[in-house]
Design a protein around this motif. Structure first.
Motif, PDB file in Angstrom:
ATOM      1  N   VAL A   1      29.254  14.375  86.904  1.00  0.00           N
ATOM      2  CA  VAL A   1      30.247  13.603  87.649  1.00  0.00           C
ATOM      3  C   VAL A   1      30.573  12.332  86.861  1.00  0.00           C
ATOM      4  O   VAL A   1      29.659  11.588  86.476  1.00  0.00           O
ATOM      5  CB  VAL A   1      29.727  13.241  89.044  1.00  0.00           C
ATOM      6  N   PRO A   2      31.843  12.056  86.600  1.00  0.00           N
ATOM      7  CA  PRO A   2      32.175  10.809  85.883  1.00  0.00           C
ATOM      8  C   PRO A   2      31.860   9.589  86.733  1.00  0.00           C
ATOM      9  O   PRO A   2      32.042   9.589  87.952  1.00  0.00           O
ATOM     10  CB  PRO A   2      33.680  10.952  85.611  1.00  0.00           C
ATOM     11  N   GLY A   3      31.391   8.551  86.083  1.00  0.00           N
ATOM     12  CA  GLY A   3      31.028   7.333  86.782  1.00  0.00           C
ATOM     13  C   GLY A   3      32.242   6.558  87.247  1.00  0.00           C
ATOM     14  O   GLY A   3      33.352   6.708  86.722  1.00  0.00           O
ATOM     15  N   SER A   4      32.042   5.719  88.238  1.00  0.00           N
ATOM     16  CA  SER A   4      33.128   4.904  88.767  1.00  0.00           C
ATOM     17  C   SER A   4      33.429   3.749  87.814  1.00  0.00           C
ATOM     18  O   SER A   4      32.533   3.205  87.170  1.00  0.00           O
ATOM     19  CB  SER A   4      32.760   4.356  90.145  1.00  0.00           C
ATOM     20  N   THR A   5      34.700   3.391  87.752  1.00  0.00           N
ATOM     21  CA  THR A   5      35.133   2.297  86.886  1.00  0.00           C
ATOM     22  C   THR A   5      35.407   1.009  87.656  1.00  0.00           C
ATOM     23  O   THR A   5      35.441  -0.061  87.062  1.00  0.00           O
ATOM     24  CB  THR A   5      36.401   2.699  86.120  1.00  0.00           C
ATOM     25  N   GLY A   6      35.647   1.092  88.954  1.00  0.00           N
ATOM     26  CA  GLY A   6      35.902  -0.102  89.750  1.00  0.00           C
ATOM     27  C   GLY A   6      34.628  -0.638  90.365  1.00  0.00           C
ATOM     28  O   GLY A   6      33.820   0.114  90.919  1.00  0.00           O
ATOM     29  N   VAL A   7      34.409  -1.939  90.267  1.00  0.00           N
ATOM     30  CA  VAL A   7      33.228  -2.592  90.834  1.00  0.00           C
ATOM     31  C   VAL A   7      33.698  -3.775  91.668  1.00  0.00           C
ATOM     32  O   VAL A   7      34.818  -4.286  91.493  1.00  0.00           O
ATOM     33  CB  VAL A   7      32.253  -3.066  89.730  1.00  0.00           C
ATOM     34  N   SER A   8      32.844  -4.215  92.575  1.00  0.00           N
ATOM     35  CA  SER A   8      33.187  -5.335  93.439  1.00  0.00           C
ATOM     36  C   SER A   8      31.921  -6.085  93.802  1.00  0.00           C
ATOM     37  O   SER A   8      30.803  -5.558  93.710  1.00  0.00           O
ATOM     38  CB  SER A   8      33.906  -4.862  94.707  1.00  0.00           C
TER      39      SER A   8
END
Length: 541
Positions: free
Chosen positions: A13-20
């Motif tokens: 699964v590709p990792g998420s690019t948006g963080v908060s």
């Protein structure tokens, strides 16, 4: 007989690019009054812009976007107008996607109900020519109720298809559940003023997109390295400013603790950071959320991700069943269970999920594995009445199962720990795991559950090995075409059976090492005249 479904290939699964990151703002009453006035003013403009976008056709998106942005710029600013129109576009797109999914669900329900209505009453499900035939309804009353429901679903589908063709969406700013709560205040325990406060807070708009190259990455809502928060006021509210260039500086300071170093690096380099200021009316607290986009991590090949084995996880409605598997597909150590409670409000459920996933990630790091294998679950059709109409308990269990939220949180949290997530096809994992692994892994001191055995099946599928522990010996008529009698560890294990290496010494089991010097002499097969014999054996008459 019907055929078994071929499982899909596993993938990373590709990792998420948006963080908060979110922090609380301890604002003064004066700051709260200014934030409320700005948020209500911008929220009214956002509602007006969403209404205007809903009246436009889908084909005029680019042209209408520019027209709406020019209309909002005069009342606010170019950056506020860009943030409002972008949020409107995202909300409209989400509503359109929801319409498409609802139409697909309605068509599936209409097809299922229609096929069951066509069957005789009380007809059992059978399979002919490899195709399962649906069962009929139990009685006349159920048949009549389902026929009426079929008409209701067809009317809903027709209205939805008309909205889809016209490009019309139906969105409630502030939330449909909160809007419906207004008519049931006696059951919710809220007073009309308390509900109005929540409704106003939900419809406020205080979101500004980031912009690289500008000071601290955002010109509209700016937070410097010291934590000082300032807002560029709209043109209509410029009289509220207390700083030059129409800005309002809050007395409260923002201090991020989660991802603080990464946030500080971005604002120091003047890279884009988006901010959102929102009010939790039930608690009376203001919060600031910072979000940004990071570079996507390179995707690992599946063979590299599972080179050191995996931690296989079977997701259930109240716990995560995990087991460590080595690269050959063998369970290592003891199974682990990470429970969570899905009762209570949304914040409690979210905290339970985060705690269970944190324990899972810590266990993965301690075990030495670099990947977690999970099932690729979605349950889009799992809660259908026609599939599990009589089993109401199972339908409720599937409905409350947090598949999407658990998978999204696991991917984002695993990316911070440099742990890969491998998604496998969930076909037959519970059934085959219980058949082939539950009894062999049960000992006098360990009781292996069905969920633990399913975790082993998930892990073996992620590693590329068959779920079965052994394959049956080949029949006698196919002995010349069959390979090994058993398939133990997988497609390409590290070592397999071969010819036994030659050992030193005699090749007979009756002679001690070092004795029988001629034991390996092939001439001993012809006993007549051999040097080891003292005399020929006399043969009687």
């Amino acid at each position: 007989m019907g055929r078994l479904r071929t499982p899909a290939a596993s993938f990373v699964v590709p990792g998420s690019t948006g963080v908060s990151s979110r922090t609380r703002l301890r604002v003064t009453p004066a700051d709260a009054a200014v934030l409320t006035e700005v948020g209500v003013f911008l929220g009214a403009l956002a509602a007006k812009d969403l209404s205007e976008r809903a009246r436009q056709r889908p084909g005029r998106d680019a042209v209408g976007w520019a027209e709406r942005k020019r209309a909002l710029t005069g009342e606010t600013s170019a950056r506020w107008a860009g943030s409002i129109t972008r949020a409107t576009h995202d909300q409209w797109t989400l509503a359109r996607r929801g319409q498409a999914e609802e139409m697909a669900w309605l068509r599936g329900e209409i097809k299922r109900i229609g096929s069951r209505l066509a069957r005789p009453l009380g007809a059992k499900a059978d399979k002919r020519a490899g195709v399962w035939a649906v069962r009929g309804y139990a009685g006349r009353a159920e048949w009549h109720a389902k026929s009426r429901r079929l008409g209701v679903l067809r009317d809903r589908l027709a209205a939805l298809e008309k909205d889809w063709a016209d490009g019309r969406v139906r969105v409630v700013r502030g939330g449909k559940s909160l809007a419906r709560l207004r008519h049931h205040l006696d059951q919710s325990g809220l007073t009309p003023p308390a509900w109005s406060e929540r409704w106003r807070a939900a419809r406020m708009f205080l979101t500004a997109d980031g912009e690289s190259g500008k000071r601290c990455g955002n010109e509209t809502i700016r937070v410097d390295e010291a934590g000082q928060l300032s807002i560029r006021l709209p043109a209509a509210l410029s009289h509220l400013s207390n700083a030059p260039h129409g800005r309002y500086v809050l007395d409260a300071c923002a201090a991020f603790t989660h991802r603080a170093e990464e946030w500080r690096d971005r604002i120091s380099a003047h890279r884009a950071v988006a901010y959102r200021v929102h009010l939790d009316a039930s608690r009376g607290r203001w919060y600031l959320t910072a979000s940004w986009q990071r570079a996507a991590a390179p995707e690992l090949p599946l063979s590299v991700a599972v080179a050191r084995g995996v931690v296989a996880v079977d997701m259930n409605d109240d716990h995560l069943a995990a087991w460590r598997l080595d690269a050959q597909g063998n369970p290592v150590g003891e199974p682990r269970r990470f429970p969570y409670d899905m009762s209570g409000d949304a914040s409690h459920r979210d905290a339970q999920l985060r705690h269970a996933l944190t324990r899972l990630l810590h266990f993965t790091r301690r075990s030495g594995a670099a990947a977690i294998a999970v099932e690729d679950l979605h349950f889009k059709d799992g809660a259908s009445r026609e599939q599990h109409g009589a089993n109401r308990r199972f339908r409720r269990l599937v409905s409350r199962f947090p598949t999407a939220r658990l998978r999204a949180r696991l991917v984002s949290m695993a990316a911070e720990q440099d742990i890969a997530i491998v998604a496998v096809d969930p076909a037959y994992t519970s059934k085959w795991g219980a058949r082939h692994w539950q009894r062999p892994l049960t000992t006098a001191t360990r009781r292996t559950t069905r969920h633990d055995a399913a975790a082993v099946a998930i892990g073996r599928r992620a590693l590329g090995h068959p779920i079965r522990r052994r394959t049956a010996p080949p029949p006698h008529d196919r002995r010349d075409r069959a390979g090994h009698r058993t398939a133990q560890a997988g497609v390409d294990p590290g070592s397999r059976e071969g010819s036994r290496p030659r050992s030193s010494g005699p090749r007979t089991g009756s002679a001690w090492p070092g004795n029988g010097a001629n034991a390996g002499d092939q001439r001993a097969q012809d006993r007549s005249g051999h040097a080891v014999e003292q005399a020929p054996w006399p043969q009687g008459p």
